[in-house]
Design a protein around this motif. Sequence first.
Motif, PDB file in Angstrom:
ATOM      1  N   TRP A   1      42.344  39.143  29.995  1.00  0.00           N
ATOM      2  CA  TRP A   1      42.443  40.070  30.218  1.00  0.00           C
ATOM      3  C   TRP A   1      41.200  40.575  30.295  1.00  0.00           C
ATOM      4  O   TRP A   1      41.860  41.163  28.195  1.00  0.00           O
ATOM      5  CB  TRP A   1      43.668  40.898  31.564  1.00  0.00           C
TER       6      TRP A   1
ATOM      7  N   ARG B   1      41.640  44.774  30.680  1.00  0.00           N
ATOM      8  CA  ARG B   1      42.496  46.170  29.808  1.00  0.00           C
ATOM      9  C   ARG B   1      41.584  46.972  30.166  1.00  0.00           C
ATOM     10  O   ARG B   1      41.548  47.799  29.086  1.00  0.00           O
ATOM     11  CB  ARG B   1      43.905  45.442  29.426  1.00  0.00           C
TER      12      ARG B   1
ATOM     13  N   SER C   1      47.359  44.004  39.410  1.00  0.00           N
ATOM     14  CA  SER C   1      46.344  43.347  38.618  1.00  0.00           C
ATOM     15  C   SER C   1      46.204  42.200  39.074  1.00  0.00           C
ATOM     16  O   SER C   1      48.096  41.365  39.456  1.00  0.00           O
ATOM     17  CB  SER C   1      46.575  43.433  36.898  1.00  0.00           C
TER      18      SER C   1
ATOM     19  N   TYR D   1      39.383  37.820  37.438  1.00  0.00           N
ATOM     20  CA  TYR D   1      40.392  38.280  37.673  1.00  0.00           C
ATOM     21  C   TYR D   1      40.207  39.570  37.881  1.00  0.00           C
ATOM     22  O   TYR D   1      38.974  40.083  38.942  1.00  0.00           O
ATOM     23  CB  TYR D   1      40.989  39.150  36.066  1.00  0.00           C
TER      24      TYR D   1
ATOM     25  N   GLU E   1      41.539  43.595  38.240  1.00  0.00           N
ATOM     26  CA  GLU E   1      42.254  44.965  37.802  1.00  0.00           C
ATOM     27  C   GLU E   1      42.208  46.307  38.441  1.00  0.00           C
ATOM     28  O   GLU E   1      40.791  46.556  39.145  1.00  0.00           O
ATOM     29  CB  GLU E   1      42.103  45.057  35.932  1.00  0.00           C
TER      30      GLU E   1
END
Length: 184
Positions: free
Chosen positions: A100, A102, A121, A132, A134
């Motif tokens: 991730w 982030r 997420s 991924y 997010e």
Amino acid sequence: MITAVLRLLCFLAAAVVTTDSCYSAPIDTTRPINDQIVQAKTSEFDSASVFSGPTVEPTSREHLVDGDSAKTSVRVLRDKKSLQTTWYVVSDIAYFDNSWRRYSSVNFPGGRQVQTFKINSTVLQCRRGCNYLESVAVELTAADVKAAKTDGLRMRWNPTLVGQFETSIPAAYFEAMEQIAAAR
């Protein structure tokens, strides 16, 4: 209100921002123009109406890897009783990486940093790394919104690893969002 909506249409069509050039934008005449630009969600079970604006692409992708995608939009929550609004800038970032990123903060011009909050997420797929998604947001202050309606809004989204990007949202976008949220 029509002028602000037409300006937003021009922005979306990447046309010059004049009311004359807006008429050439493809519009579905069977649906209200506001519904084609801003999605409104409300029900009798909710205490607030949610208005979601169209997405904008990053203005600077120099730190995004090929294949990364970032879509940013503005959401306005209007309390049904008090009619007070709360403004958010939301970004959905999809990428391939080993962990991730982030996206934990944004920076505004001048260096002011604001923490983001996670909406969602998701790991989409994994094979020699993962895809991924997010979804993060930042709440705007009243001063941010006031300035954005005049000057637009620029911000840089900051991850803990690589992949920062910049977003610029024009003043006409904020004007239209405010007028549409106030009218419904």
